[in-house]
Motif scaffolding. Structure first.
Motif, PDB file in Angstrom:
ATOM      1  N   GLU A  76       0.834  -1.206   0.000  1.00 56.89           N
ATOM      2  CA  GLU A  76       0.000   0.000   0.000  1.00 56.89           C
ATOM      3  C   GLU A  76       0.866   1.253   0.000  1.00 56.89           C
ATOM      4  O   GLU A  76       0.578   2.208  -0.725  1.00 56.89           O
ATOM      5  N   ARG A  77       1.911   1.258   0.814  1.00 58.53           N
ATOM      6  CA  ARG A  77       2.818   2.410   0.871  1.00 58.53           C
ATOM      7  C   ARG A  77       3.479   2.652  -0.477  1.00 58.53           C
ATOM      8  O   ARG A  77       3.606   3.803  -0.914  1.00 58.53           O
ATOM      9  N   ILE A  78       3.887   1.577  -1.138  1.00 60.39           N
ATOM     10  CA  ILE A  78       4.531   1.693  -2.442  1.00 60.39           C
ATOM     11  C   ILE A  78       3.555   2.259  -3.472  1.00 60.39           C
ATOM     12  O   ILE A  78       3.881   3.182  -4.221  1.00 60.39           O
ATOM     13  N   LEU A 124      10.746  -1.987   5.085  1.00 65.98           N
ATOM     14  CA  LEU A 124      10.795  -1.359   3.764  1.00 65.98           C
ATOM     15  C   LEU A 124      11.279   0.070   3.945  1.00 65.98           C
ATOM     16  O   LEU A 124      10.654   0.868   4.631  1.00 65.98           O
ATOM     17  N   ILE A 125      12.427   0.390   3.323  1.00 65.27           N
ATOM     18  CA  ILE A 125      13.000   1.723   3.525  1.00 65.27           C
ATOM     19  C   ILE A 125      13.044   2.556   2.252  1.00 65.27           C
ATOM     20  O   ILE A 125      13.370   3.732   2.312  1.00 65.27           O
ATOM     21  N   GLY A 126      12.730   1.965   1.116  1.00 72.68           N
ATOM     22  CA  GLY A 126      12.751   2.761  -0.100  1.00 72.68           C
ATOM     23  C   GLY A 126      12.573   1.947  -1.360  1.00 72.68           C
ATOM     24  O   GLY A 126      12.362   0.734  -1.312  1.00 72.68           O
ATOM     25  N   ILE A 137      13.513  -1.811  -1.413  1.00 72.15           N
ATOM     26  CA  ILE A 137      14.734  -1.899  -0.606  1.00 72.15           C
ATOM     27  C   ILE A 137      14.336  -2.130   0.848  1.00 72.15           C
ATOM     28  O   ILE A 137      13.548  -1.377   1.417  1.00 72.15           O
ATOM     29  N   TYR A 138      14.870  -3.200   1.426  1.00 70.56           N
ATOM     30  CA  TYR A 138      14.589  -3.562   2.809  1.00 70.56           C
ATOM     31  C   TYR A 138      15.867  -3.473   3.640  1.00 70.56           C
ATOM     32  O   TYR A 138      16.942  -3.828   3.175  1.00 70.56           O
ATOM     33  N   ASP A 139      15.728  -3.042   4.873  1.00 71.13           N
ATOM     34  CA  ASP A 139      16.829  -2.977   5.822  1.00 71.13           C
ATOM     35  C   ASP A 139      16.895  -4.319   6.559  1.00 71.13           C
ATOM     36  O   ASP A 139      15.934  -4.719   7.219  1.00 71.13           O
ATOM     37  N   ILE A 198      18.230  -6.163  -0.389  1.00 66.46           N
ATOM     38  CA  ILE A 198      18.395  -6.202   1.067  1.00 66.46           C
ATOM     39  C   ILE A 198      19.602  -5.338   1.397  1.00 66.46           C
ATOM     40  O   ILE A 198      20.710  -5.605   0.923  1.00 66.46           O
ATOM     41  N   MET A 199      19.401  -4.305   2.200  1.00 69.49           N
ATOM     42  CA  MET A 199      20.482  -3.412   2.583  1.00 69.49           C
ATOM     43  C   MET A 199      21.026  -3.850   3.940  1.00 69.49           C
ATOM     44  O   MET A 199      20.255  -4.113   4.865  1.00 69.49           O
TER      45      MET A 199
END
Length: 87
Positions: free
Chosen positions: A7-9, A29-31, A39-41, A82-83
């Motif tokens: 939803e955020r995306i 989810l960070i970006g 992109i996930y932390d 994955i960051m």
């Protein structure tokens, strides 16, 4: 039903972004990358499993490394990133 991350995306105006599906890792989810990849932390993924699924830290690490990271190559070119933060 969509997860909160999806939803955020969509609300941010991105389409066709592949999210992690086994667990939504909503808070991790960070970006979105320049090529429309989620992109996930990694550390936040661990925290999410501990908070939402009551995993221990070691269980969360093992789950992510075995079930998530190993599955990424099978998700194609649009697979999430994955960051790993530098501490």
């Amino acid at each position: 039903m969509r997860c909160n991350a999806e939803e955020r995306i969509l609300n941010a105006g991105y389409e066709d972004v592949v999210c992690l599906a086994n667990y939504s890792y909503d808070d991790a989810l960070i970006g979105i990358s320049e090529d429309n990849r989620a992109i996930y932390d990694y550390n936040k993924m661990i925290e999410w499993l501990m908070k939402e699924e009551s995993f221990t830290e070691m269980e969360a690490i093992e789950w992510i490394d075995y079930n998530t990271i190993r599955a990424l190559p099978y998700m194609g070119d649009s697979r999430p990133i994955i960051m790993y933060p530098i501490e």
